[in-house]
Design an enzyme around this catalytic site. Sequence first.
Site, short mmCIF file in Angstrom:
data_model
loop_
_atom_site.label_atom_id
_atom_site.label_comp_id
_atom_site.label_asym_id
_atom_site.label_seq_id
_atom_site.Cartn_x
_atom_site.Cartn_y
_atom_site.Cartn_z
N CYS A 61 0.81 -1.21 0.00
CA CYS A 61 0.00 0.00 0.00
C CYS A 61 0.84 1.26 0.00
CB CYS A 61 -0.97 0.00 1.17
SG CYS A 61 -0.19 -0.32 2.73
N HIS B 171 -1.76 0.37 7.02
CA HIS B 171 -2.20 0.73 5.68
C HIS B 171 -1.81 2.17 5.43
CE1 HIS B 171 -4.41 0.13 2.08
NE2 HIS B 171 -5.38 1.02 2.35
N ASP C 30 -8.38 5.82 -1.78
CA ASP C 30 -7.50 4.70 -1.43
C ASP C 30 -7.00 4.04 -2.70
OD1 ASP C 30 -6.14 2.54 -0.49
OD2 ASP C 30 -7.69 1.89 0.93
#
Lengths: 322, 655
Positions: B412, B456, B472
């Site tokens: 991520c 994350h 995201d």
Amino acid sequence: MIGNLLERHPRFANWLYGFTPPEPGTVVLVHRRVYIVPARLGWIFAGVLVVLLIGSINYSLSLGFALTFLLAGLGLTGMVHTARNLARIAISAGRAEPVFAGESAQFRLYLDGRGAFDRPSILARHLRSGSQLVVDIPANGVAEAVLAAPATQRGWLPLGRVMLETRFPLGLFRAWSYIEPEARCLVYPRPERSALPPFTGEAAAGVIHAQTSGSDDFAGLRGYQSSDSPRHIAWKAVARSDKLLTKQFAGDAAAELWLDMQLLPAALGLEQRLSRLAGWVLAADRAGAHYGLRLSGVEIAPGRGDAHRSACLQALALYQAA
Amino acid sequence: MKAPHPLAPELRAVNARDLAWLIASLAVVIAPHALRAPWWLTLLTLCLYGWRMYFALNRAPLPSRWLVLGVAAVAMFGVWVEFRTLFGRQSGILLLMLFSGLKLLETRSHRDAAVAGFLGYFLIVTNFLYTQTMPMAVLACGALYLITATLIGFSAPQRSPRANLRTAGLLLAHAAPAALALFLLFPRVQGPLWGLPQDAYSGMTGLSDTMTPGNLASLAQSDAMAFRAEFQGASPPSALRYWRGPVLWDFDGRTWSVGPNYLADFVAPRGGRESYRYEVVIEPHNRYWLFALETAATLPEGARVSYDGQLVSTSPVRERRRYELSSVIAPDGEMRDSEATLRRALRLPQGSNPRASALATQWRSESANDEQVVLRAIDFLRQGRYQYTLEPALLGAHPVDEFLFTTREGFCEHFSSAFVFLMRSAGIPARVITGYQGGELNPVDNIITVRQSDAHAWAEVFLRPRGWVRVDPTAAAVPGRVESGLARAVPQTAALPLMMRPQLEWLRGVRDRWEAVAHKWNIWVLGYNPERQRELMSLAGLRDADWRTLTAVLFSFLGAMTLILLAWSLRRMARPDPVQKAWRTFCQKLAKRGVERAANEGPRDYAARAARAIPAARVSILRIGALYIGLRYGAQPMANGASRLRRLVRDLRVA
């Protein structure tokens, strides 16, 4: 300083210790009589607890707090258990066998735990003499403590004050208690060895000459009779045969020996005369003589055997000049 | 005349049995330390134990003080070489462990041995600096029990070890209520009282204030707990669970960092869809930040908010901490932000990642507005067939370029970093948000557990007039990551934390239950602090209890406890002797028939007289008398004597 104070004010001491000496019969250590203070180890333990507490605060250790507090609780219960190790013990004094002055009296104390739990590591210390020993009282049982106290003077020797102390279970606390059971030991005069006085009585005349003590005139062996003193049994001979034999000494004849205080010069002083008489009693007994004791105001008819010897020695021990 | 005191521990020599107990219990105490210590130190300590035991068994004189000091000096030097300090937390504790061995070597009396036992108590507590879990608590209790039994053995040398263990158990059972009272009522002070060693909080895992390709991925391989959250009512679905952490502004071409940060006044967000009230129990991570579900609508106690919307605590989170707050999902964004802030959100290093920069410039020129640029970027990531992996290839000087166009695989942090870079290059203010996403719902107690593996990173872009909007990029490129968590998003062969592997369903069930219990433990035992103490006191009706009230309550409780214990110890003894009791019943029975015992009458005479007076019961009376005399004065103990006497007395018929 406090010791002095207590000595000068016995009533205050009695109030403090919770009893008036001597205590007849069985002494039960009620809680009021058990004192308890932290022992040196207890202070060290407390120091460890403080360090642990500060560490737990500083590092915000929840389990550190928990363990520190558990240890603190352990200290607290340790205190109760230490006191419990002494509390409610019943102490009774046993018979103390008579001794001669100069020997040491053996006082027997029976410590009855009176509980379903054992009471380990109890110190009994005779305060006057400092003689001491550690006993363990089993569960539902009795422990015997023999305290030796030097006997210096003839007469009755009272036991005096005894301290019981314990540090069980953790050693953090020291619990103790004082007792003074009514127990006494008869102290015979210190025997002085000297020549026996001459025999009196017609039957004995000439049979025995003056004897220096220590030289027994061994005359032979005869069969054991139940009235014979065990100290006259010929143990070596018994070991060879399986029959009990008694040593016979010259003078075993029915001569009558009077041990009379009048025979001794008054210049010797009372105690020394009594000592000499005690020595005579022993010598006459060893010689197997038929002897009697005559003091001013006391007369014991001639006889022989252990009971007779004890009676004579007791008369000497307790003799009071008129 | 002062005879040596036979109970004084300094005068009582330790024997081999005492030492064996002491060494065995110390071995249990140091076991957890030994696993952390360098191997040579553990070995040395055990050798010291063994050496002391050798001396005890062979009745040899102990080594000279100089030899012991020499060993100590060498070992301390070794610790210094290993840790470069003697006074850090770890090195200090290991030295204590070593001293337990050295102390044994100069242990001659019971006093020394008891002090070594106290050192053992101390060492148990030092374990808690590392871990305070339930198993550790159990181990600590076991060690405490052993040391206590050992200490009891010192003051009762003749006693059987079994009896000592029993007494230790009894003492601890009696100590427990006092310990509980002290734990609950002892006035708590929030530590620390003074500065802690530099390494006091080392080894805590968690997010950091920088993000370099690779560091989140390594964090994500840890199964360690980050925090737990308990929602009132329904929990939000996994896809909505974005737990906001540090916001990263500054990029140097490779690393994102938080940079200067400012506190702001807290303004509750307006609008939004659902709102949730929940409680978070956060694990210590030695940083200031707290985590909140986006977007926090209330401010927890002891927390502030930074100008980029991150919750920060007023002090570093160094112990497990509990806070309550509420959040709303998707509120109306903050419509304005200062020009300086927006300029900061556009800053990029000169000349880095030229290909990505060029791509963004191209999108900019082809789009009508900012939103279109954002959508194109998301499209680009979605269709780029990017691999989501915990073990991405290493990146060089232009990490964004290499990730986007060459390696095409990443975690991520790669996605968010690339996305924000693209946005800034296109002139859209953007920032990287790190935190946690998702978390696991424990079906046993409905508590959401968020682990380091849920770490994350995502992005926020500033779109006029909506304000800051969450994007995201990872979710766009790898939809499974947010929908169903890390485990399904990365290939099966990847190095997932053991517990996250899908085939271990049953194991997770066990773990869920265990963790539900552990959570309660954390809250009620480990989390018991001044605040909880106040709560508990007000529950008990003592509002605003200060330390005086607490101390008063505590001491009254402890006093009552001691009295109860004393009463217990007396009750056990007040029980009359069964023999005496039976005899008394016997005397009463005879007295009713008119044969009363005179005060001066011994049992033999009395029984004889009673037998003459009541000829019908002559045999049993004489038998009782004889049995009583035997029991009371006999030399040998009689088996079942007391119960036989009781039966005889009960069956005695004198009427």
